[in-house]
Structure formats: C-alpha cells, structure tokens
Design an enzyme around this catalytic site. Structure first.
Site, short mmCIF file in Angstrom:
data_model
loop_
_atom_site.label_atom_id
_atom_site.label_comp_id
_atom_site.label_asym_id
_atom_site.label_seq_id
_atom_site.Cartn_x
_atom_site.Cartn_y
_atom_site.Cartn_z
N MET A 1 0.67 -0.96 -0.21
CA MET A 1 -0.45 -0.14 0.26
C MET A 1 0.61 1.54 0.66
O MET A 1 1.94 1.23 0.78
CB MET A 1 -0.65 -0.34 1.86
CG MET A 1 -1.65 0.98 1.28
SD MET A 1 -3.13 0.72 0.46
CE MET A 1 -3.72 -0.41 0.89
N HIS B 86 5.93 -1.79 8.62
CA HIS B 86 4.77 -0.46 8.03
C HIS B 86 4.27 0.14 9.21
O HIS B 86 3.77 1.08 8.99
CB HIS B 86 3.38 -1.70 8.07
CG HIS B 86 3.10 -2.85 7.85
ND1 HIS B 86 2.77 -4.01 7.44
CD2 HIS B 86 4.49 -2.95 6.69
CE1 HIS B 86 3.09 -5.70 6.84
NE2 HIS B 86 4.34 -4.40 6.23
N ILE B 93 1.60 5.94 9.83
CA ILE B 93 1.24 3.77 9.89
C ILE B 93 0.18 3.77 8.19
O ILE B 93 0.26 4.39 7.88
CB ILE B 93 0.29 4.08 10.88
CG1 ILE B 93 1.08 4.55 11.84
CG2 ILE B 93 0.15 1.86 10.66
CD1 ILE B 93 -0.62 5.09 13.10
N CYS B 94 1.23 2.75 7.59
CA CYS B 94 0.79 2.55 6.36
C CYS B 94 -0.52 1.48 6.73
O CYS B 94 0.04 -0.24 7.12
CB CYS B 94 1.66 1.71 6.05
SG CYS B 94 1.60 1.33 4.34
N LEU B 95 -1.23 1.40 6.72
CA LEU B 95 -2.53 0.54 7.17
C LEU B 95 -3.59 0.35 6.59
O LEU B 95 -4.13 1.90 6.64
CB LEU B 95 -2.97 0.53 8.93
CG LEU B 95 -3.37 -0.39 9.06
CD1 LEU B 95 -2.68 -2.38 9.56
CD2 LEU B 95 -3.68 -0.16 10.55
#
Lengths: 270, 134
Positions: A1, B86, B93-95
């Site tokens: 992502m 992450h 934050i990569c979520l």
C-alpha cells in the site's frame, strides 16, 4: 500500500524517482472524478426519460435501447455517480414509493428493526452501528407522514449528513447478509478473498461500486424486489431487465449504465 | 440542523465508549479531547508477550469535519515511534483501513485494535518501511 496522504501534500515539481508516477496520475484522476461528482446533486429532480435521447444521438445501439425504455418508462431521476449510487438510488426510489403505501411502510419498519439484531451479531462496533441506525430511522420515520413528506425526503437525501448515513446503513445490511449466507455467496467472489474480506473491502467502505452480488444480498435482506434495466453495448435492441431476487415482485426500477445507477419510473404508475 | 454537528456527535459517542471500554493497554486523555474534539491523543502500551512489551506509544488521531465518511489521520507521535515494517520513522502508519478500506462503520476503537494487532503480529523489528506493496 502506497502512502497516499503523504503524496497529496507533497506533489513534486520535478521528477523524483522515489515517487510512484502512476500513483500521482491516479491521484489526479481521482481528483477530476471528484470534481465531476460534486457537480451532480446526490439525488436530482425527476426528468422526462426522453432527455436520454439527446445523450446518444450518434450511437445506434444506445438509441435503440432508449427507444425501448421509452415504451416502458416515463421519467428518470439521476443520482450522483460517486460509487454509492446503487444504495442511494435504491433507497430514494423505495422510500418514495413507501410514501404512497403506508401499510408496506409499516412492514418495512418492522423488517429493519428485526434486521438490527442480525447486524449486532455481524461484528460491527455497537457504538457506530447504533449511530447509523438512529439516523437511518430518523429518515425512515419521515415516511409515516405519507405523500406530504415528498419534499422533505428530497431535502434529506440531498443533505450529506442524512443521505450518506442511509448509504452506510444499507452497506452494513448488505455486508451482514453476505456474511450470514457466506457459504452461498462465496461462489460468486473472485480471487482468494473470503466473504468477510470482500465485505470489508468492497461493501462497507463508502464509494465502492456495487455489482450483482451486492444487489442480490440487499434485496433479499429487505425483501424488496429490484428490477435493473441494463443499458450497455450488448447487441440486443432491448434494455434487458434483471430482477433481484429472481422472480420477486418488483418495487424499485433502476437504470444501469456502465458504472452507474439512476432511478426509473414506469409509465403505468406515474 | 442544531449543534453539535453529526461528526461531533459521533466523536462524543466514541469518546465515552472508549473511556468506558478501552482495548487492553489503550487510554485517552479525555480532558484534552474535550477541548479539541477533532484531535485526540491516545496512549498505547506494547502488549505483553510481543516484541513491544514494556514500551509506551502515543497515537494522534486527527478528524476532519467529514468524519466518519473520511478516515481519521492516525500517526504515532512523541519520542518513541515503534520500529515496525509498516511504520515510517516520522510516525506514519501504513494500514489499509486508514486509506482504501476505511469504512464509516469502523471507529477509533477498531483502529486501535488493528494497530495493536499489527504490532503484536510482528516477528522481527525492522527499522525501515519495506517498499513492496502488501
């Protein structure tokens, strides 16, 4: 992502190999899309269906289908093409019809109240579920006023605060129905996703567009028949109808054009 | 419509729910939140039995007026940013639920739970965000 939020505030002025150029193009594409959405009301005024003819003057396939539709329908009501259009068009069309059918309104209200308990067991947070339920019921209760509430309904559906709450609640009902009958719906989900994953990614988030599987789930959860008229590149001269659930009594008529749903009004009822 | 706005009303409900029934190791400074309803500081303890046991973290939640239709912006702040594949060193934050998969049915509580589970499932502390998509 990729990190979208970051690139939003950091649009580079020169080529930066660390930034994903495709992502920036996609970003711009989304911004343009958003501008288009915002120029259409969430729910528009009813217009003569013949207004569609002008849209397809140079297109024989579509013209034939418009002619076919004109034999069956009188008006169209457009909705904002923001990915929520199926839910919004469905809710508006059905609620509007309930203004004229108070007995059906009563039984719809009962279905919603009963359905709430199955939502409670679908793993949604009680606080947020309650919040959406309350606002959804505020809109539903307006329907008890009957035909005099026509303008009020129109205003509520064009007020994001209410309109989007209705959309979310219908998304939750859809998700809950899919998960309740996961064994059945799993067959229609492509790729390796479970029904729950599909719901978290394609049903519960706003702006995610709807397909057959969403329509079947919502129409069967609520017991409301939906006829979708498909206007696409197919060679048939008819705008083919699909009824959801199959063989049901049709309450709501929608027009599908690739990626978008609007409301149709049959000739006999209006 | 009368005040408060739907977004404020929702945040107030979430605040009282989070105070009443917080996920393990999570607490919120309610007095500060009452002053700025759109900016929350949430304390989070590294869960026992994980790589982050004994560590304390601070999360900042920023809510736009379009909340809950827009996702909250959630970052780690303060002097202890968790070292995790992450989490950027600046606290970002990569979520997926904070971007594409955000749903208005999620909440501060469910975001906290996802972050706890993200940290708890980490097998090896890595100091840089891996570039590969997940």
């Amino acid at each position: 992502m990729e990190d979208k939020k970051e690139t939003q505030t950091n649009i580079p002025t020169e080529f930066n190999p660390d930034l994903n150029q495709d992502e920036l193009i996609m970003q711009r594409h989304r911004e343009i899309e958003k501008e288009i959405w915002e120029s259409t009301s969430l729910v528009c005024e009813k217009e003569e269906l013949s207004s569609l003819e002008a849209e397809y003057i140079t297109d024989e396939v579509y013209q034939g289908k418009v002619k076919d539709l004109l034999r069956k329908y009188r008006y169209i009501r457009r909705t904002r093409p923001d990915g929520n259009c199926f839910y919004r068009a469905f809710a508006y069309a059905y609620f509007e019809s309930l203004l004229n059918h108070q007995r059906e309104y009563e039984s719809f209200r009962e279905i919603i109240m009963k359905n709430k308990s199955s939502l409670m067991t679908s793993g949604f947070s009680a606080v947020t579920l309650e919040d959406f339920h309350e606002t959804f019921m505020e809109v539903v209760d307006v329907l008890s006023k009957g035909t005099s509430a026509q303008d009020e309904l129109f205003k509520l559906f064009n007020d994001q605060g209410y309109s989007n709450y209705v959309v979310v609640y219908l998304r939750l009902i859809t998700s809950s129905q899919l998960q309740l009958k996961a064994e059945f719906y799993q067959n229609f989900i492509e790729g390796d996703r479970t029904v729950a994953e599909f719901c978290h990614q394609e049903v519960e988030p706003m702006y995610k567009a709807s397909d057959h599987i969403h329509i079947i789930a919502l129409s069967s959860a609520l017991g409301v028949g939906i006829r979708v008229r498909y206007m696409d590149r197919g060679q048939s001269t008819e705008a083919i109808a699909h009824d959801f659930p199959e063989g049901s009594h049709v309450h709501v008529h929608l027009l599908y054009r690739p990626g978008h749903y609007d409301i149709l009004y049959p000739i006999d009822t209006n | 419509m009368a005040s408060p706005s739907p977004s404020e009303r929702r945040l107030q409900k979430e605040l009282s729910s989070l105070m009443k029934d917080p996920p393990p190791g999570v607490s919120v400074d309610a007095n500060a939140v009452y002053q700025h309803l759109n900016l929350w500081n949430v304390h989070m303890k590294g869960a026992d039995g994980t790589l982050y046991q004994g560590e304390d973290f601070q999360l900042q939640f920023r809510f736009s007026s379009k909340y809950p239709f827009d996702s909250p912006e959630v970052t780690f702040v303060g002097d202890n940013i968790p070292i995790h594949p992450h989490v950027y060193s600046n606290g970002h934050i990569c979520l997926s639920i904070l971007t594409d998969d955000w749903s208005p049915a999620l909440s501060v509580q469910s975001v906290c739970l996802s972050i706890i589970s993200m940290l708890s499932s980490c097998k090896e502390k890595a100091s840089t965000l891996s570039i590969e998509k997940h």
